[in-house]
Design a protein around this motif. Sequence first.
Motif, PDB file in Angstrom:
ATOM      1  N   SER A  19      -9.854  10.070  -3.010  1.00 33.29           N
ATOM      2  CA  SER A  19      -9.775   8.786  -3.712  1.00 33.29           C
ATOM      3  C   SER A  19      -8.954   7.774  -2.917  1.00 33.29           C
ATOM      4  CB  SER A  19      -9.119   9.011  -5.076  1.00 33.29           C
ATOM      5  OG  SER A  19      -8.693   7.796  -5.637  1.00 33.29           O
ATOM      6  N   PRO A  20      -9.285   6.496  -3.034  1.00 33.40           N
ATOM      7  CA  PRO A  20      -8.358   5.478  -2.521  1.00 33.40           C
ATOM      8  C   PRO A  20      -7.005   5.600  -3.214  1.00 33.40           C
ATOM      9  CG  PRO A  20     -10.475   4.496  -3.096  1.00 33.40           C
ATOM     10  CD  PRO A  20     -10.500   5.896  -3.620  1.00 33.40           C
ATOM     11  N   ALA A  21      -5.994   5.029  -2.586  1.00 35.45           N
ATOM     12  CA  ALA A  21      -4.661   5.028  -3.193  1.00 35.45           C
ATOM     13  C   ALA A  21      -4.707   4.354  -4.564  1.00 35.45           C
ATOM     14  CB  ALA A  21      -3.679   4.295  -2.286  1.00 35.45           C
ATOM     15  N   ILE A  22      -3.892   4.879  -5.486  1.00 40.03           N
ATOM     16  CA  ILE A  22      -3.815   4.353  -6.851  1.00 40.03           C
ATOM     17  C   ILE A  22      -2.371   3.961  -7.126  1.00 40.03           C
ATOM     18  CG2 ILE A  22      -4.206   4.851  -9.299  1.00 40.03           C
ATOM     19  CD1 ILE A  22      -6.172   7.060  -8.387  1.00 40.03           C
ATOM     20  N   VAL A  23      -2.164   2.744  -7.628  1.00 37.59           N
ATOM     21  CA  VAL A  23      -0.822   2.294  -8.008  1.00 37.59           C
ATOM     22  C   VAL A  23      -0.835   1.985  -9.499  1.00 37.59           C
ATOM     23  CG1 VAL A  23      -0.147   1.493  -5.726  1.00 37.59           C
ATOM     24  CG2 VAL A  23      -1.374  -0.069  -7.245  1.00 37.59           C
ATOM     25  N   ILE A  24       0.237   2.378 -10.189  1.00 35.75           N
ATOM     26  CA  ILE A  24       0.240   2.368 -11.653  1.00 35.75           C
ATOM     27  C   ILE A  24       1.552   1.802 -12.186  1.00 35.75           C
ATOM     28  CG2 ILE A  24       0.132   3.821 -13.730  1.00 35.75           C
ATOM     29  CD1 ILE A  24      -1.308   5.932 -11.900  1.00 35.75           C
ATOM     30  N   THR A  25       1.450   0.884 -13.131  1.00 38.37           N
ATOM     31  CA  THR A  25       2.605   0.507 -13.943  1.00 38.37           C
ATOM     32  C   THR A  25       2.308   0.856 -15.390  1.00 38.37           C
ATOM     33  OG1 THR A  25       3.452  -1.229 -12.515  1.00 38.37           O
ATOM     34  CG2 THR A  25       3.979  -1.401 -14.849  1.00 38.37           C
ATOM     35  N   GLN A  26       3.114   1.765 -15.931  1.00 39.68           N
ATOM     36  CA  GLN A  26       3.098   2.142 -17.342  1.00 39.68           C
ATOM     37  C   GLN A  26       4.461   1.777 -17.897  1.00 39.68           C
ATOM     38  OE1 GLN A  26       1.168   3.966 -19.825  1.00 39.68           O
ATOM     39  NE2 GLN A  26       2.977   3.617 -21.095  1.00 39.68           N
ATOM     40  N   HIS A  27       4.516   0.996 -18.966  1.00 33.69           N
ATOM     41  CA  HIS A  27       5.808   0.634 -19.555  1.00 33.69           C
ATOM     42  C   HIS A  27       6.528   1.905 -20.010  1.00 33.69           C
ATOM     43  CE1 HIS A  27       3.995  -3.546 -20.699  1.00 33.69           C
ATOM     44  NE2 HIS A  27       4.343  -3.483 -19.428  1.00 33.69           N
ATOM     45  N   MET A  28       7.671   2.165 -19.397  1.00 40.01           N
ATOM     46  CA  MET A  28       8.402   3.395 -19.710  1.00 40.01           C
ATOM     47  C   MET A  28       9.841   3.236 -19.231  1.00 40.01           C
ATOM     48  SD  MET A  28       7.097   7.259 -18.806  1.00 40.01           S
ATOM     49  CE  MET A  28       5.612   7.140 -19.798  1.00 40.01           C
ATOM     50  N   PRO A  29      10.819   3.747 -19.978  1.00 43.87           N
ATOM     51  CA  PRO A  29      12.220   3.583 -19.573  1.00 43.87           C
ATOM     52  C   PRO A  29      12.611   4.531 -18.445  1.00 43.87           C
ATOM     53  CG  PRO A  29      12.089   4.838 -21.607  1.00 43.87           C
ATOM     54  CD  PRO A  29      10.689   4.403 -21.287  1.00 43.87           C
ATOM     55  N   ARG A  49      10.304  -4.084 -17.461  1.00 44.34           N
ATOM     56  CA  ARG A  49      10.706  -3.584 -16.150  1.00 44.34           C
ATOM     57  C   ARG A  49      10.502  -2.070 -16.151  1.00 44.34           C
ATOM     58  NH1 ARG A  49      16.393  -5.530 -14.643  1.00 44.34           N
ATOM     59  NH2 ARG A  49      16.968  -3.987 -16.192  1.00 44.34           N
ATOM     60  N   PRO A  50       9.390  -1.578 -15.613  1.00 47.03           N
ATOM     61  CA  PRO A  50       8.416  -2.249 -14.745  1.00 47.03           C
ATOM     62  C   PRO A  50       7.436  -3.128 -15.528  1.00 47.03           C
ATOM     63  CG  PRO A  50       7.720   0.006 -15.110  1.00 47.03           C
ATOM     64  CD  PRO A  50       9.065  -0.131 -15.775  1.00 47.03           C
ATOM     65  N   SER A  51       6.890  -4.119 -14.823  1.00 49.29           N
ATOM     66  CA  SER A  51       5.925  -5.046 -15.406  1.00 49.29           C
ATOM     67  C   SER A  51       4.584  -4.940 -14.693  1.00 49.29           C
ATOM     68  CB  SER A  51       6.455  -6.479 -15.298  1.00 49.29           C
ATOM     69  OG  SER A  51       5.428  -7.424 -15.523  1.00 49.29           O
ATOM     70  N   VAL A  52       3.505  -4.921 -15.481  1.00 47.23           N
ATOM     71  CA  VAL A  52       2.159  -4.917 -14.906  1.00 47.23           C
ATOM     72  C   VAL A  52       1.922  -6.215 -14.138  1.00 47.23           C
ATOM     73  CG1 VAL A  52      -0.310  -4.755 -15.424  1.00 47.23           C
ATOM     74  CG2 VAL A  52       1.328  -3.427 -16.773  1.00 47.23           C
ATOM     75  N   GLU A  53       2.475  -7.310 -14.635  1.00 43.61           N
ATOM     76  CA  GLU A  53       2.309  -8.617 -13.980  1.00 43.61           C
ATOM     77  C   GLU A  53       2.779  -8.558 -12.527  1.00 43.61           C
ATOM     78  OE1 GLU A  53       1.236 -12.822 -14.753  1.00 43.61           O
ATOM     79  OE2 GLU A  53       1.011 -11.010 -15.936  1.00 43.61           O
ATOM     80  N   VAL A  54       3.930  -7.956 -12.297  1.00 40.92           N
ATOM     81  CA  VAL A  54       4.498  -7.870 -10.948  1.00 40.92           C
ATOM     82  C   VAL A  54       3.573  -7.083 -10.027  1.00 40.92           C
ATOM     83  CG1 VAL A  54       6.406  -6.885  -9.603  1.00 40.92           C
ATOM     84  CG2 VAL A  54       6.883  -8.137 -11.719  1.00 40.92           C
ATOM     85  N   ASN A  87       0.812  -8.929 -23.722  1.00 43.84           N
ATOM     86  CA  ASN A  87      -0.071  -9.587 -22.757  1.00 43.84           C
ATOM     87  C   ASN A  87       0.347  -9.369 -21.315  1.00 43.84           C
ATOM     88  OD1 ASN A  87       2.195 -11.162 -22.548  1.00 43.84           O
ATOM     89  ND2 ASN A  87       1.237 -13.081 -23.124  1.00 43.84           N
ATOM     90  N   ASP A  88       1.239  -8.435 -21.068  1.00 48.01           N
ATOM     91  CA  ASP A  88       1.740  -8.208 -19.714  1.00 48.01           C
ATOM     92  C   ASP A  88       0.589  -7.869 -18.757  1.00 48.01           C
ATOM     93  OD1 ASP A  88       3.610  -7.898 -17.642  1.00 48.01           O
ATOM     94  OD2 ASP A  88       3.758  -5.739 -18.018  1.00 48.01           O
ATOM     95  N   GLY A  89       0.462  -8.633 -17.683  1.00 45.83           N
ATOM     96  CA  GLY A  89      -0.534  -8.352 -16.657  1.00 45.83           C
ATOM     97  C   GLY A  89      -1.845  -9.098 -16.794  1.00 45.83           C
ATOM     98  N   ALA A  90      -2.080  -9.736 -17.935  1.00 47.27           N
ATOM     99  CA  ALA A  90      -3.372 -10.394 -18.158  1.00 47.27           C
ATOM    100  C   ALA A  90      -3.592 -11.544 -17.175  1.00 47.27           C
ATOM    101  CB  ALA A  90      -3.470 -10.897 -19.593  1.00 47.27           C
ATOM    102  N   ARG A  91      -2.582 -12.388 -17.022  1.00 46.75           N
ATOM    103  CA  ARG A  91      -2.709 -13.522 -16.103  1.00 46.75           C
ATOM    104  C   ARG A  91      -2.875 -13.035 -14.668  1.00 46.75           C
ATOM    105  NH1 ARG A  91       0.701 -16.406 -12.863  1.00 46.75           N
ATOM    106  NH2 ARG A  91       2.457 -15.070 -13.430  1.00 46.75           N
ATOM    107  N   ALA A  92      -2.101 -12.029 -14.305  1.00 46.69           N
ATOM    108  CA  ALA A  92      -2.174 -11.492 -12.943  1.00 46.69           C
ATOM    109  C   ALA A  92      -3.505 -10.800 -12.679  1.00 46.69           C
ATOM    110  CB  ALA A  92      -1.023 -10.527 -12.702  1.00 46.69           C
ATOM    111  N   MET A  93      -4.089 -10.181 -13.709  1.00 45.17           N
ATOM    112  CA  MET A  93      -5.390  -9.556 -13.519  1.00 45.17           C
ATOM    113  C   MET A  93      -6.451 -10.618 -13.251  1.00 45.17           C
ATOM    114  SD  MET A  93      -7.340  -6.690 -15.849  1.00 45.17           S
ATOM    115  CE  MET A  93      -8.041  -5.274 -14.972  1.00 45.17           C
ATOM    116  N   ARG A  94      -6.336 -11.779 -13.901  1.00 40.32           N
ATOM    117  CA  ARG A  94      -7.255 -12.872 -13.595  1.00 40.32           C
ATOM    118  C   ARG A  94      -7.057 -13.328 -12.147  1.00 40.32           C
ATOM    119  NH1 ARG A  94     -10.781 -16.901 -15.649  1.00 40.32           N
ATOM    120  NH2 ARG A  94     -11.490 -17.895 -13.704  1.00 40.32           N
TER     121      ARG A  94
END
Length: 369
Positions: A199-209, A274-279, A302-309
């Motif tokens: 698989s190509p590299a996968i990068v993930i942000t899941q909101h978690m402390p 923090r972490p943020s999907v937007e970042v 709505n975290d990440g919606a604008r950045a996904m666009r």
Amino acid sequence: MMKKIRVLVVDDSALVRSLLTEIINRQPDMECVGAANDPLIAREMIRDLDPDVITLDVEMPRMDGIDFLGRLMRLRPMPVVMISTMTAQGAEVTMRALELGAVDFVAKPRIGLASGLKDLASEIVDKVRVAAVAKFRRPMSPVLTAPGSTVVPAAAVSAARPTNTLIGRLSTEKMICIGASTGGTEAIKEILVHMPADSPAIVITQHMPPGFTTSFAARLNSLCQITVKEAVNGERILPGHAYIAPGGKQFRINRSGANYVAVVEDAEPVNRHRPSVEVLFLSCAEMVGRNAYGIMLTGMGNDGARAMREMHDKGSYNYVQDEASCVVFGMPREAIAHGAADEVLPLDKIAAALLAKLGASGDRLHNRI
């Protein structure tokens, strides 16, 4: 008159029961209808009080929270928010609770319990509110191998992979970028267990402390063909690997020559996260561009919606989880509203669609060679 969310608190600590009761009863839209000091008492109170949501301690006498949760999900499924300890063992147990069907969890402070819980009051009530409206997700049924361990059947892992593809030829230039929040731990697992070793590299942000992403990555790594790990600042992002944003840090992608590199840093929260999907997604738009594949999974807000666009505008091909399969249709709804989605699919269709897309790209590459 507005119907209040009826909450049952289950915790063996009298102090925690008192604090949670106070926090819940201060909210105009919820009430604590009861507090139990162990699961056996809780069982009777559930029957008598019919709560909408349960807050459940992980470690309790007579029957621990995980055993109780497993029985509850079999016999009377209902929304549960786990109250977890911030230890390595607590994190591992919490991951198991999410697998069993808990909607979310709150990490209980290790010191200064009374002041710490009061500081967490807004997070606790937010998660109770989300749990009250969350779509109940019955836990998936992986094959059991030994006590406490699971594997996904080989047939399930290979089923989504198209035959005669050339994914490996693409793996150094392509990148898969995933964002998720509430309900996301199981949704991410559903994607990753189907990804082949090339698989190509996968990068993930899941909101978690902090403290919980280590256990999350280790659990996924034990189930997947690819290597799953927490991202480390400065490391090269490699094919056949998935990198999870460490809790309490911001994670983004940079380039060093032809290589992608992880940047993990103590930056400010973005969209309160923090972490943020937007970042992550903004960095994928800038650094990966048309070689990126975006995936937005279940989550609140709505975290990440604008950045996904932004990713979409830079040429990324984006998948968004559909409402019917989401635990919470917040982040996916916002991504769709921002015009970021190329395809809106049920969770169990996303990996197959992505692999077919990658396979088609591989075939086009092969035709040019």
